[in-house]
Scaffold this motif. Structure first.
Motif, mmCIF file in Angstrom:
data_model
loop_
_atom_site.group_PDB
_atom_site.id
_atom_site.type_symbol
_atom_site.label_atom_id
_atom_site.label_comp_id
_atom_site.label_asym_id
_atom_site.label_seq_id
_atom_site.Cartn_x
_atom_site.Cartn_y
_atom_site.Cartn_z
ATOM 1 N N GLU A 70 0.814 -1.217 0.000
ATOM 2 C CA GLU A 70 0.000 0.000 0.000
ATOM 3 C C GLU A 70 0.846 1.265 0.000
ATOM 4 O OE1 GLU A 70 -2.823 2.469 3.082
ATOM 5 O OE2 GLU A 70 -2.773 0.289 3.260
ATOM 6 N N VAL A 71 1.905 1.300 0.804
ATOM 7 C CA VAL A 71 2.688 2.525 0.948
ATOM 8 C C VAL A 71 3.285 2.952 -0.387
ATOM 9 C CG1 VAL A 71 4.809 1.277 1.633
ATOM 10 C CG2 VAL A 71 4.474 3.663 2.335
ATOM 11 N N LEU A 72 3.748 2.015 -1.177
ATOM 12 C CA LEU A 72 4.350 2.341 -2.463
ATOM 13 C C LEU A 72 3.285 2.674 -3.500
ATOM 14 C CD1 LEU A 72 7.013 2.590 -3.955
ATOM 15 C CD2 LEU A 72 6.949 0.134 -4.396
ATOM 16 N N ARG A 73 2.191 1.945 -3.450
ATOM 17 C CA ARG A 73 1.089 2.179 -4.390
ATOM 18 C C ARG A 73 0.496 3.583 -4.200
ATOM 19 N NH1 ARG A 73 -1.544 -1.787 -2.762
ATOM 20 N NH2 ARG A 73 -3.238 -0.865 -1.553
ATOM 21 N N PRO B 255 6.048 -6.246 3.889
ATOM 22 C CA PRO B 255 5.825 -5.870 5.293
ATOM 23 C C PRO B 255 4.552 -6.505 5.848
ATOM 24 C CG PRO B 255 5.084 -4.116 3.869
ATOM 25 C CD PRO B 255 5.707 -5.152 2.961
ATOM 26 N N VAL B 256 4.431 -6.458 7.160
ATOM 27 C CA VAL B 256 3.198 -6.911 7.809
ATOM 28 C C VAL B 256 2.042 -6.017 7.380
ATOM 29 C CG1 VAL B 256 2.055 -7.226 10.046
ATOM 30 C CG2 VAL B 256 4.488 -7.811 9.785
ATOM 31 N N THR B 257 2.282 -4.716 7.391
ATOM 32 C CA THR B 257 1.305 -3.732 6.929
ATOM 33 C C THR B 257 2.038 -2.424 6.684
ATOM 34 O OG1 THR B 257 -0.844 -2.704 7.379
ATOM 35 C CG2 THR B 257 0.667 -2.945 9.251
ATOM 36 N N SER B 258 1.387 -1.502 5.985
ATOM 37 C CA SER B 258 2.032 -0.224 5.692
ATOM 38 C C SER B 258 0.971 0.842 5.461
ATOM 39 C CB SER B 258 2.928 -0.338 4.449
ATOM 40 O OG SER B 258 2.158 -0.635 3.288
ATOM 41 N N ASN B 259 1.369 2.115 5.555
ATOM 42 C CA ASN B 259 0.448 3.202 5.221
ATOM 43 C C ASN B 259 1.223 4.414 4.722
ATOM 44 O OD1 ASN B 259 1.396 4.505 7.533
ATOM 45 N ND2 ASN B 259 -0.511 4.300 8.681
ATOM 46 N N TYR B 260 0.487 5.401 4.226
ATOM 47 C CA TYR B 260 1.101 6.552 3.571
ATOM 48 C C TYR B 260 0.142 7.727 3.643
ATOM 49 C CZ TYR B 260 3.055 9.378 -0.274
ATOM 50 O OH TYR B 260 3.588 10.386 -1.031
ATOM 51 N N HIS C 251 7.445 -4.363 9.897
ATOM 52 C CA HIS C 251 8.115 -5.555 9.384
ATOM 53 C C HIS C 251 8.307 -6.591 10.491
ATOM 54 C CE1 HIS C 251 9.490 -3.782 5.491
ATOM 55 N NE2 HIS C 251 9.347 -2.657 6.178
ATOM 56 N N ALA C 252 8.058 -7.852 10.159
ATOM 57 C CA ALA C 252 8.317 -8.940 11.099
ATOM 58 C C ALA C 252 9.816 -9.197 11.182
ATOM 59 C CB ALA C 252 7.591 -10.203 10.653
ATOM 60 N N GLU C 253 10.316 -9.412 12.404
ATOM 61 C CA GLU C 253 11.727 -9.717 12.616
ATOM 62 C C GLU C 253 11.865 -11.100 13.230
ATOM 63 O OE1 GLU C 253 13.718 -6.570 14.813
ATOM 64 O OE2 GLU C 253 14.227 -5.686 12.873
ATOM 65 N N ASP C 254 13.050 -11.647 13.137
ATOM 66 C CA ASP C 254 13.317 -12.930 13.779
ATOM 67 C C ASP C 254 13.085 -12.803 15.286
ATOM 68 O OD1 ASP C 254 14.049 -13.896 11.331
ATOM 69 O OD2 ASP C 254 16.205 -13.611 11.637
ATOM 70 N N GLY C 255 12.495 -13.841 15.866
ATOM 71 C CA GLY C 255 12.234 -13.812 17.300
ATOM 72 C C GLY C 255 10.836 -13.361 17.656
ATOM 73 N N GLY C 256 10.047 -12.975 16.638
ATOM 74 C CA GLY C 256 8.647 -12.641 16.901
ATOM 75 C C GLY C 256 8.343 -11.167 17.052
ATOM 76 N N ALA C 257 9.356 -10.316 17.186
ATOM 77 C CA ALA C 257 9.101 -8.880 17.326
ATOM 78 C C ALA C 257 8.842 -8.252 15.951
ATOM 79 C CB ALA C 257 10.286 -8.202 17.993
ATOM 80 N N ASN C 258 8.251 -7.082 15.951
ATOM 81 C CA ASN C 258 8.046 -6.304 14.735
ATOM 82 C C ASN C 258 8.888 -5.037 14.791
ATOM 83 O OD1 ASN C 258 6.171 -8.011 13.507
ATOM 84 N ND2 ASN C 258 4.450 -7.068 14.602
ATOM 85 N N ARG C 259 9.326 -4.579 13.634
ATOM 86 C CA ARG C 259 10.065 -3.320 13.558
ATOM 87 C C ARG C 259 9.260 -2.322 12.736
ATOM 88 N NH1 ARG C 259 14.874 -1.013 14.511
ATOM 89 N NH2 ARG C 259 15.702 -2.971 15.361
ATOM 90 N N ARG D 105 -3.722 -1.734 13.079
ATOM 91 C CA ARG D 105 -4.245 -2.458 11.929
ATOM 92 C C ARG D 105 -4.028 -3.960 12.044
ATOM 93 N NH1 ARG D 105 -2.477 -0.052 6.121
ATOM 94 N NH2 ARG D 105 -3.571 1.951 6.156
ATOM 95 N N PRO D 106 -4.847 -4.725 11.331
ATOM 96 C CA PRO D 106 -4.522 -6.142 11.128
ATOM 97 C C PRO D 106 -3.378 -6.262 10.152
ATOM 98 C CG PRO D 106 -6.490 -5.557 9.886
ATOM 99 C CD PRO D 106 -6.145 -4.342 10.732
ATOM 100 N N ALA D 107 -2.837 -7.448 10.017
ATOM 101 C CA ALA D 107 -1.650 -7.659 9.169
ATOM 102 C C ALA D 107 -2.028 -7.683 7.700
ATOM 103 C CB ALA D 107 -0.971 -8.961 9.550
ATOM 104 N N VAL D 108 -2.022 -6.484 7.065
ATOM 105 C CA VAL D 108 -2.286 -6.358 5.642
ATOM 106 C C VAL D 108 -1.225 -5.427 5.072
ATOM 107 C CG1 VAL D 108 -3.900 -5.598 3.867
ATOM 108 C CG2 VAL D 108 -4.755 -6.683 5.952
ATOM 109 N N ALA D 109 -0.449 -5.886 4.079
ATOM 110 C CA ALA D 109 0.632 -5.065 3.515
ATOM 111 C C ALA D 109 0.101 -3.861 2.776
ATOM 112 C CB ALA D 109 1.497 -5.900 2.588
#
Length: 240
Positions: free
Chosen positions: A74-77, A148-153, A173-181, A236-240
Protein backbone atom coordinates in the motif's frame (compact mmCIF):
# COMPACT_ATOMS: atom_id res chain seq x y z
CA UNK A 1 20.14 12.71 -30.47
CA UNK A 2 20.35 8.95 -30.93
CA UNK A 3 17.93 7.15 -28.61
CA UNK A 4 18.85 3.60 -27.65
CA UNK A 5 16.15 1.11 -26.58
CA UNK A 6 17.95 -1.98 -25.27
CA UNK A 7 16.00 -5.23 -25.02
CA UNK A 8 18.60 -7.06 -22.93
CA UNK A 9 20.97 -6.24 -20.09
CA UNK A 10 23.97 -6.89 -22.33
CA UNK A 11 22.69 -4.35 -24.86
CA UNK A 12 22.14 -1.80 -22.10
CA UNK A 13 25.68 -2.34 -20.83
CA UNK A 14 27.02 -1.76 -24.33
CA UNK A 15 25.11 1.50 -24.69
CA UNK A 16 26.31 2.72 -21.29
CA UNK A 17 29.87 2.02 -22.40
CA UNK A 18 29.17 4.16 -25.49
CA UNK A 19 28.17 7.03 -23.18
CA UNK A 20 24.39 6.90 -23.59
CA UNK A 21 22.58 9.04 -21.01
CA UNK A 22 19.65 7.33 -19.18
CA UNK A 23 16.46 9.37 -19.56
CA UNK A 24 13.79 7.62 -17.44
CA UNK A 25 10.42 9.00 -18.53
CA UNK A 26 12.12 12.23 -19.70
CA UNK A 27 9.60 14.30 -17.71
CA UNK A 28 12.43 15.98 -15.78
CA UNK A 29 15.28 16.20 -18.29
CA UNK A 30 13.49 17.41 -21.39
CA UNK A 31 13.25 21.08 -20.39
CA UNK A 32 16.90 21.06 -19.30
CA UNK A 33 18.00 19.58 -22.62
CA UNK A 34 15.96 22.13 -24.53
CA UNK A 35 17.77 24.85 -22.62
CA UNK A 36 21.29 23.39 -22.47
CA UNK A 37 21.40 21.12 -25.51
CA UNK A 38 20.64 17.46 -26.16
CA UNK A 39 23.19 14.68 -25.57
CA UNK A 40 24.55 12.77 -28.56
CA UNK A 41 23.21 9.47 -27.18
CA UNK A 42 20.41 8.67 -24.75
CA UNK A 43 18.96 5.41 -23.48
CA UNK A 44 15.52 4.39 -22.25
CA UNK A 45 14.90 1.13 -20.36
CA UNK A 46 11.26 0.96 -21.44
CA UNK A 47 11.82 -2.21 -23.53
CA UNK A 48 14.08 -3.94 -21.01
CA UNK A 49 12.14 -6.75 -19.24
CA UNK A 50 14.21 -6.54 -16.04
CA UNK A 51 13.28 -2.86 -15.69
CA UNK A 52 9.55 -3.40 -16.24
CA UNK A 53 8.67 -5.97 -13.61
CA UNK A 54 5.79 -5.38 -11.18
CA UNK A 55 5.74 -8.05 -8.50
CA UNK A 56 4.84 -8.52 -4.85
CA UNK A 57 8.43 -7.78 -3.81
CA UNK A 58 9.95 -6.07 -6.83
CA UNK A 59 9.33 -3.03 -9.02
CA UNK A 60 11.20 -2.12 -12.19
CA UNK A 61 12.75 1.30 -12.68
CA UNK A 62 11.12 1.77 -16.12
CA UNK A 63 7.60 1.19 -14.80
CA UNK A 64 5.50 4.32 -15.29
CA UNK A 65 3.75 5.42 -12.13
CA UNK A 66 0.17 4.88 -13.29
CA UNK A 67 0.90 1.16 -13.81
CA UNK A 68 1.71 0.59 -10.13
CA UNK A 69 -1.17 -1.40 -8.64
CA UNK A 70 -2.09 -3.63 -5.69
CA UNK A 71 0.64 -6.12 -6.50
CA UNK A 72 2.95 -3.89 -4.44
CA UNK A 73 2.47 -2.77 -0.80
CA UNK A 74 0.00 0.00 0.00
CA UNK A 75 2.69 2.52 0.95
CA UNK A 76 4.35 2.34 -2.46
CA UNK A 77 1.09 2.18 -4.39
CA UNK A 78 -0.31 5.29 -2.69
CA UNK A 79 2.96 7.18 -3.04
CA UNK A 80 2.89 6.61 -6.81
CA UNK A 81 -0.77 7.58 -7.06
CA UNK A 82 -0.04 10.92 -5.37
CA UNK A 83 2.64 12.09 -7.80
CA UNK A 84 1.70 15.02 -10.02
CA UNK A 85 -1.18 14.83 -12.47
CA UNK A 86 -2.53 11.90 -14.44
CA UNK A 87 -0.49 13.03 -17.44
CA UNK A 88 2.69 13.05 -15.34
CA UNK A 89 1.97 9.59 -13.91
CA UNK A 90 1.50 8.21 -17.42
CA UNK A 91 5.03 9.30 -18.35
CA UNK A 92 7.14 9.48 -15.18
CA UNK A 93 9.03 6.34 -14.18
CA UNK A 94 10.07 4.82 -10.87
CA UNK A 95 13.76 5.30 -11.61
CA UNK A 96 13.33 8.87 -12.80
CA UNK A 97 11.36 9.79 -9.69
CA UNK A 98 13.78 8.28 -7.18
CA UNK A 99 17.12 9.09 -8.83
CA UNK A 100 16.37 11.97 -11.16
CA UNK A 101 13.89 14.04 -9.16
CA UNK A 102 14.70 16.45 -6.34
CA UNK A 103 11.29 15.73 -4.77
CA UNK A 104 11.78 11.93 -4.87
CA UNK A 105 8.15 11.29 -3.97
CA UNK A 106 8.66 7.50 -3.91
CA UNK A 107 11.75 7.64 -1.70
CA UNK A 108 9.96 7.66 1.71
CA UNK A 109 7.95 4.60 0.66
CA UNK A 110 11.06 2.80 -0.56
CA UNK A 111 12.90 3.59 2.68
CA UNK A 112 10.19 2.19 4.95
CA UNK A 113 10.07 -0.97 2.82
CA UNK A 114 13.82 -1.30 3.43
CA UNK A 115 14.14 -1.60 -0.33
CA UNK A 116 17.40 -2.60 -1.97
CA UNK A 117 18.42 -1.16 -5.33
CA UNK A 118 19.42 -3.29 -8.28
CA UNK A 119 21.66 -1.13 -10.45
CA UNK A 120 23.06 -1.46 -13.95
CA UNK A 121 26.66 -0.49 -14.69
CA UNK A 122 28.87 -1.10 -17.72
CA UNK A 123 30.47 -3.95 -15.75
CA UNK A 124 27.17 -5.67 -14.95
CA UNK A 125 24.22 -5.82 -12.56
CA UNK A 126 24.73 -5.42 -8.80
CA UNK A 127 22.61 -4.80 -5.70
CA UNK A 128 23.24 -1.93 -3.30
CA UNK A 129 21.45 0.36 -0.86
CA UNK A 130 19.41 3.39 -1.84
CA UNK A 131 21.77 5.87 -0.20
CA UNK A 132 24.58 4.88 -2.53
CA UNK A 133 22.33 5.05 -5.58
CA UNK A 134 21.25 8.59 -4.70
CA UNK A 135 24.75 9.76 -3.81
CA UNK A 136 26.29 8.45 -7.03
CA UNK A 137 23.18 8.87 -9.24
CA UNK A 138 23.56 5.30 -10.46
CA UNK A 139 21.30 3.73 -13.07
CA UNK A 140 18.48 2.02 -11.21
CA UNK A 141 17.23 -1.22 -12.74
CA UNK A 142 14.70 -2.23 -10.05
CA UNK A 143 13.76 -2.10 -6.38
CA UNK A 144 13.44 -5.22 -4.21
CA UNK A 145 12.06 -5.60 -0.69
CA UNK A 146 10.45 -8.08 1.68
CA UNK A 147 6.69 -7.80 2.11
CA UNK A 148 5.82 -5.87 5.29
CA UNK A 149 3.20 -6.91 7.81
CA UNK A 150 1.31 -3.73 6.93
CA UNK A 151 2.03 -0.22 5.69
CA UNK A 152 0.45 3.20 5.22
CA UNK A 153 1.10 6.55 3.57
CA UNK A 154 -0.14 10.12 3.89
CA UNK A 155 0.61 13.14 1.72
CA UNK A 156 -0.63 16.51 2.92
CA UNK A 157 -2.40 18.89 0.58
CA UNK A 158 0.02 21.08 -1.34
CA UNK A 159 -0.09 24.86 -1.56
CA UNK A 160 0.08 25.93 -5.24
CA UNK A 161 3.59 27.21 -5.85
CA UNK A 162 4.53 26.52 -2.24
CA UNK A 163 6.92 24.15 -0.51
CA UNK A 164 6.95 20.41 -1.16
CA UNK A 165 3.97 18.79 0.61
CA UNK A 166 4.54 16.93 3.86
CA UNK A 167 4.74 13.14 3.42
CA UNK A 168 4.69 10.42 6.08
CA UNK A 169 5.29 6.79 5.08
CA UNK A 170 5.35 3.88 7.52
CA UNK A 171 5.67 0.11 7.39
CA UNK A 172 5.71 -2.65 9.98
CA UNK A 173 8.11 -5.56 9.38
CA UNK A 174 8.32 -8.94 11.10
CA UNK A 175 11.73 -9.72 12.62
CA UNK A 176 13.32 -12.93 13.78
CA UNK A 177 12.23 -13.81 17.30
CA UNK A 178 8.65 -12.64 16.90
CA UNK A 179 9.10 -8.88 17.33
CA UNK A 180 8.05 -6.30 14.74
CA UNK A 181 10.07 -3.32 13.56
CA UNK A 182 8.37 -0.07 12.62
CA UNK A 183 10.05 1.99 9.90
CA UNK A 184 8.92 5.59 9.35
CA UNK A 185 10.07 8.16 6.79
CA UNK A 186 9.03 11.80 6.60
CA UNK A 187 9.55 14.30 3.81
CA UNK A 188 9.40 17.79 5.27
CA UNK A 189 10.20 20.63 2.87
CA UNK A 190 12.86 18.99 0.65
CA UNK A 191 14.50 16.92 3.40
CA UNK A 192 13.78 13.26 4.13
CA UNK A 193 13.98 11.95 7.71
CA UNK A 194 14.02 8.25 8.50
CA UNK A 195 13.81 6.31 11.77
CA UNK A 196 12.95 2.79 12.95
CA UNK A 197 12.00 1.24 16.28
CA UNK A 198 11.31 -2.26 17.58
CA UNK A 199 7.72 -2.78 18.72
CA UNK A 200 7.72 -4.61 22.03
CA UNK A 201 6.66 -3.91 25.60
CA UNK A 202 4.57 -0.81 26.30
CA UNK A 203 2.52 0.39 23.34
CA UNK A 204 3.66 3.96 24.05
CA UNK A 205 7.34 3.05 23.73
CA UNK A 206 7.40 3.32 19.94
CA UNK A 207 5.86 6.82 19.66
CA UNK A 208 8.11 7.93 22.50
CA UNK A 209 11.21 6.57 20.79
CA UNK A 210 10.29 8.35 17.58
CA UNK A 211 9.71 11.65 19.41
CA UNK A 212 13.22 11.42 20.87
CA UNK A 213 14.85 10.69 17.48
CA UNK A 214 15.74 12.96 14.56
CA UNK A 215 11.99 13.54 14.24
CA UNK A 216 12.36 16.02 17.13
CA UNK A 217 13.65 18.44 14.47
CA UNK A 218 10.37 18.27 12.57
CA UNK A 219 7.71 20.99 12.80
CA UNK A 220 4.86 20.35 15.23
CA UNK A 221 2.42 19.57 12.40
CA UNK A 222 4.75 16.92 11.03
CA UNK A 223 5.31 15.27 14.42
CA UNK A 224 1.54 15.21 15.03
CA UNK A 225 0.99 13.53 11.66
CA UNK A 226 3.69 10.95 12.42
CA UNK A 227 1.94 10.16 15.70
CA UNK A 228 -1.43 9.67 13.99
CA UNK A 229 0.01 7.51 11.23
CA UNK A 230 1.95 5.31 13.67
CA UNK A 231 -1.07 4.87 15.95
CA UNK A 232 -3.28 3.93 13.00
CA UNK A 233 -0.72 1.52 11.59
CA UNK A 234 -0.08 -0.31 14.86
CA UNK A 235 -3.83 -0.80 15.32
CA UNK A 236 -4.25 -2.46 11.93
CA UNK A 237 -4.52 -6.14 11.13
CA UNK A 238 -1.65 -7.66 9.17
CA UNK A 239 -2.29 -6.36 5.64
CA UNK A 240 0.63 -5.07 3.52
Amino acid sequence: MLLRLPKSVSEAQEYLTEGAVPIGGATLVWATWQRDGFPDRAMSLRDLPEANTIEREALGAAVVLNRIDDRVPEVLRRAAAGVGTGAVRRAATVGGNIVGSTLRCLLPAALVLDARAVILEPEGVTETDLAEVLAKRQLLLSLRWQTPVTSNYHKAAAEPGGASPLVVAAALHAEDGGANRLRVAVRSEDEVFFESAVCEGDADDVPRALRDSSFARLPDTARELVGRQVTELLARPAVA
